[in-house]
Each structure stands twice: as structure tokens, then as C-alpha cells.
Scaffold this motif. Structure first.
Motif, PDB file in Angstrom:
ATOM      1  N   THR A  79      38.046  61.032  73.323  1.00  0.00           N
ATOM      2  CA  THR A  79      36.599  60.904  73.153  1.00  0.00           C
ATOM      3  C   THR A  79      36.236  60.797  71.683  1.00  0.00           C
ATOM      4  OG1 THR A  79      36.184  62.167  75.181  1.00  0.00           O
ATOM      5  CG2 THR A  79      34.383  62.003  73.592  1.00  0.00           C
ATOM      6  N   ARG A  80      36.802  61.699  70.878  1.00  0.00           N
ATOM      7  CA  ARG A  80      36.460  61.681  69.454  1.00  0.00           C
ATOM      8  C   ARG A  80      36.971  60.412  68.787  1.00  0.00           C
ATOM      9  NH1 ARG A  80      37.475  67.279  70.167  1.00  0.00           N
ATOM     10  NH2 ARG A  80      39.601  67.196  69.377  1.00  0.00           N
ATOM     11  N   MET A 110      34.515  57.737  69.633  1.00  0.00           N
ATOM     12  CA  MET A 110      33.273  57.919  68.872  1.00  0.00           C
ATOM     13  C   MET A 110      33.445  57.427  67.439  1.00  0.00           C
ATOM     14  SD  MET A 110      32.360  61.760  70.256  1.00  0.00           S
ATOM     15  CE  MET A 110      30.639  61.977  69.873  1.00  0.00           C
ATOM     16  N   ALA A 132      23.207  59.992  68.136  1.00  0.00           N
ATOM     17  CA  ALA A 132      23.917  60.899  69.037  1.00  0.00           C
ATOM     18  C   ALA A 132      23.663  60.534  70.495  1.00  0.00           C
ATOM     19  CB  ALA A 132      23.480  62.338  68.770  1.00  0.00           C
ATOM     20  N   PHE A 180      26.064  58.179  72.228  1.00  0.00           N
ATOM     21  CA  PHE A 180      27.313  58.762  72.716  1.00  0.00           C
ATOM     22  C   PHE A 180      27.107  59.397  74.080  1.00  0.00           C
ATOM     23  CE2 PHE A 180      28.093  59.249  67.993  1.00  0.00           C
ATOM     24  CZ  PHE A 180      28.978  58.190  67.921  1.00  0.00           C
ATOM     25  N   VAL A 181      25.965  60.030  74.247  1.00  0.00           N
ATOM     26  CA  VAL A 181      25.680  60.652  75.533  1.00  0.00           C
ATOM     27  C   VAL A 181      25.669  59.590  76.627  1.00  0.00           C
ATOM     28  CG1 VAL A 181      23.982  61.979  76.839  1.00  0.00           C
ATOM     29  CG2 VAL A 181      24.418  62.534  74.452  1.00  0.00           C
ATOM     30  N   PHE A 237      29.704  58.209  77.298  1.00  0.00           N
ATOM     31  CA  PHE A 237      30.798  58.990  77.852  1.00  0.00           C
ATOM     32  C   PHE A 237      30.364  59.767  79.076  1.00  0.00           C
ATOM     33  CE2 PHE A 237      31.609  58.411  73.323  1.00  0.00           C
ATOM     34  CZ  PHE A 237      32.891  57.904  73.350  1.00  0.00           C
ATOM     35  N   GLN A 247      25.891  66.310  77.583  1.00  0.00           N
ATOM     36  CA  GLN A 247      25.328  66.237  76.234  1.00  0.00           C
ATOM     37  C   GLN A 247      25.859  67.371  75.349  1.00  0.00           C
ATOM     38  OE1 GLN A 247      22.505  68.595  75.357  1.00  0.00           O
ATOM     39  NE2 GLN A 247      22.914  67.993  73.249  1.00  0.00           N
ATOM     40  N   ILE A 293      29.267  66.412  74.045  1.00  0.00           N
ATOM     41  CA  ILE A 293      29.145  65.436  72.954  1.00  0.00           C
ATOM     42  C   ILE A 293      28.761  66.142  71.657  1.00  0.00           C
ATOM     43  CG2 ILE A 293      27.744  63.521  72.098  1.00  0.00           C
ATOM     44  CD1 ILE A 293      29.615  62.594  74.219  1.00  0.00           C
ATOM     45  N   SER A 294      27.793  67.034  71.775  1.00  0.00           N
ATOM     46  CA  SER A 294      27.302  67.731  70.595  1.00  0.00           C
ATOM     47  C   SER A 294      28.425  68.514  69.921  1.00  0.00           C
ATOM     48  CB  SER A 294      26.171  68.676  71.013  1.00  0.00           C
ATOM     49  OG  SER A 294      25.603  69.305  69.892  1.00  0.00           O
ATOM     50  N   HIS A 345      31.687  67.875  70.118  1.00  0.00           N
ATOM     51  CA  HIS A 345      32.633  66.934  69.491  1.00  0.00           C
ATOM     52  C   HIS A 345      32.105  66.521  68.116  1.00  0.00           C
ATOM     53  CE1 HIS A 345      35.611  66.415  72.583  1.00  0.00           C
ATOM     54  NE2 HIS A 345      34.737  66.053  73.495  1.00  0.00           N
TER      55      HIS A 345
END
Lengths: 105, 105
Positions: free
Chosen positions: A18-19, A22, A33, A36-37, A40, A44, A47-48, A50
Motif C-alpha cells: 500500500t505504501r 501511495m 489524502a 488514497f481513501v 485502496f 480511512q 490510510i491515515s 500509513h
DNA sequence: AGGTTATATAACGGTTTTGTTATACACGGA
DNA sequence: TCCGTGTATAACAAAACCGTTATATAACCT
């Protein structure tokens, strides 16, 4: 030049699909941001976290614009060239899913 | 070119100071497993598992000589150049502690 | 065969990772 | 000021990581 400890800490941050994805997307420019939500299939808060991890590792910079926070690669990071080299080895799967024009999760 | 999943798996293997240092030492040539046991302040089984992890990731090749097993970098690994690049960023701390001449833990 | 050395595996425990849901905080607009 | 939207944090659970000790396996030597 880095110690094995320093480098391994950064690699731990990079060692997640994931990272990596991103970061790859941020190579195309600043990413909100919320995009990204969208991208993937994780929550949320995930994501935050990461993003926080990469920020704390000094890999990212952020810019607030109203309620949106935009992230970009920190080119001044001592590990920036390593990140770029590694991202050069990553092939993108799903091309684009940004919502920068109109952020609305 | 690799997927984010593939690369992250390899980075996870690399993201450990002990393994990075072991790899760095193997850049100087084949290393007997017992030399690693000498070098690091962790148990022999721990060393063995680090080696197994790197072997399973395709990063290492092994050669048995009597009761000793010598490990070396797998130059045919699709990730070999990445490993070399990263190791180029690592500074060695304690220079040498090999026991290849006379293996005796 | 029996003992010694080198390495691997098994079983266990503490810490870290990574997701979740619930909740708090920050900002903008009616 | 209240509400909606975007983001962060808290609390928790499952899985992975990484060390340990105990034990098994493999090879050599007498």
C-alpha cells in the motif's frame, strides 16, 4: 551513507504494498489524502496511519488547503534517492484514481 | 520491473539491521554460517532463521562443505541489483569477524 | 558405534504491524 | 452556531516478527 539500523528503519516503512503504491502515485505529483481513501480497499484510518508513518520517517511533506491535506515526496530526505530508485522498479497496476479536482470521499 | 507486492516482500526481508549486515558481509565473498554466529549477539538459531528467510526470498545461495555451509549472494536473483544498490548505502561498523580459515564456533 | 561440531527445526513469549470500529478534531458554509 | 466533510487518534484484535531454549539432524573423526 547510512547505518544498517537507519536504512532498515526506512526499508521497514517502504516494505508495504500500500505504501509503495501511495509513494508511486505521489511521484506523479501532490496527492490529496482523500484520493488514497478512494484508491485502496482499506479504511480511512488505515490510510491515515500509513501516511503518518511515512511522514514520521521524513519521506513526505504535507500541505493543508482548507479541509484537504495534500501529500508529496520530500525531496530533501536523505533517503529520497533510494525511494526514487525503488519506485523505478515498481509497475503500476490500476492507473489512476485521483479525486483532486473535486475532493469528496 | 516488479509489482508492489513482490517488491514489498523483498524489502521486508531487507528491512532488518542484522540481515543487512549479513548481506553486506557476503558482498566480500562467501561466508560460513558460523562466522555470522560469531559476529552477532544473537543465538545460533536466530542466525539460522535469518539465513533461511533470505534464502527463501531467493537472495542467497548455499554451498555445503563438510559440516559447514557457506552462503553467498544470488547474483541471478531478480532483486540482486536492488540489493547491491541498497548495500552501497550501508556503512559497515565492525569491520571483520570471519572465521572462514578455521571454523570453530 | 559413539562423541563432537555445525546447522536446522520446534515450541514458546514479547513486541510490532496492520487492519478494524468508534470517536475526536479541524475547517468551511448555510 | 450548527452541520457536513476531511483527517487524525484511540482502543482493540489477529497475524507476523524476532528473540529465546530445547531438541533434532547432518557430517566428521576416532
Amino acid at each position: 551513507m547510512h547505518t544498517a539500523e537507519e536504512l532498515s528503519k526506512v526499508l521497514k516503512v517502504l516494505a508495504d504494498p500500500t505504501r509503495l503504491t501511495m509513494l508511486k502515485q505521489m511521484q506523479d505529483g501532490e496527492q490529496c489524502a482523500c484520493s488514497f481513501v478512494d484508491c485502496f480497499d482499506i479504511s480511512q484510518p488505515a490510510i491515515s496511519r500509513h501516511l503518518k508513518m511515512m511522514r514520521q520517517a521524513g519521506l513526505l511533506l504535507e500541505r493543508r488547503d482548507k479541509q484537504w491535506i495534500h501529500y508529496r515526496l520530500n525531496e530533501a530526505s536523505p533517503f529520497y534517492s533510494i525511494v526514487v530508485d525503488l519506485l523505478g522498479q515498481v509497475e503500476m497496476i490500476d492507473a489512476s484514481c485521483d479525486c483532486d479536482a473535486e475532493c469528496a470521499i
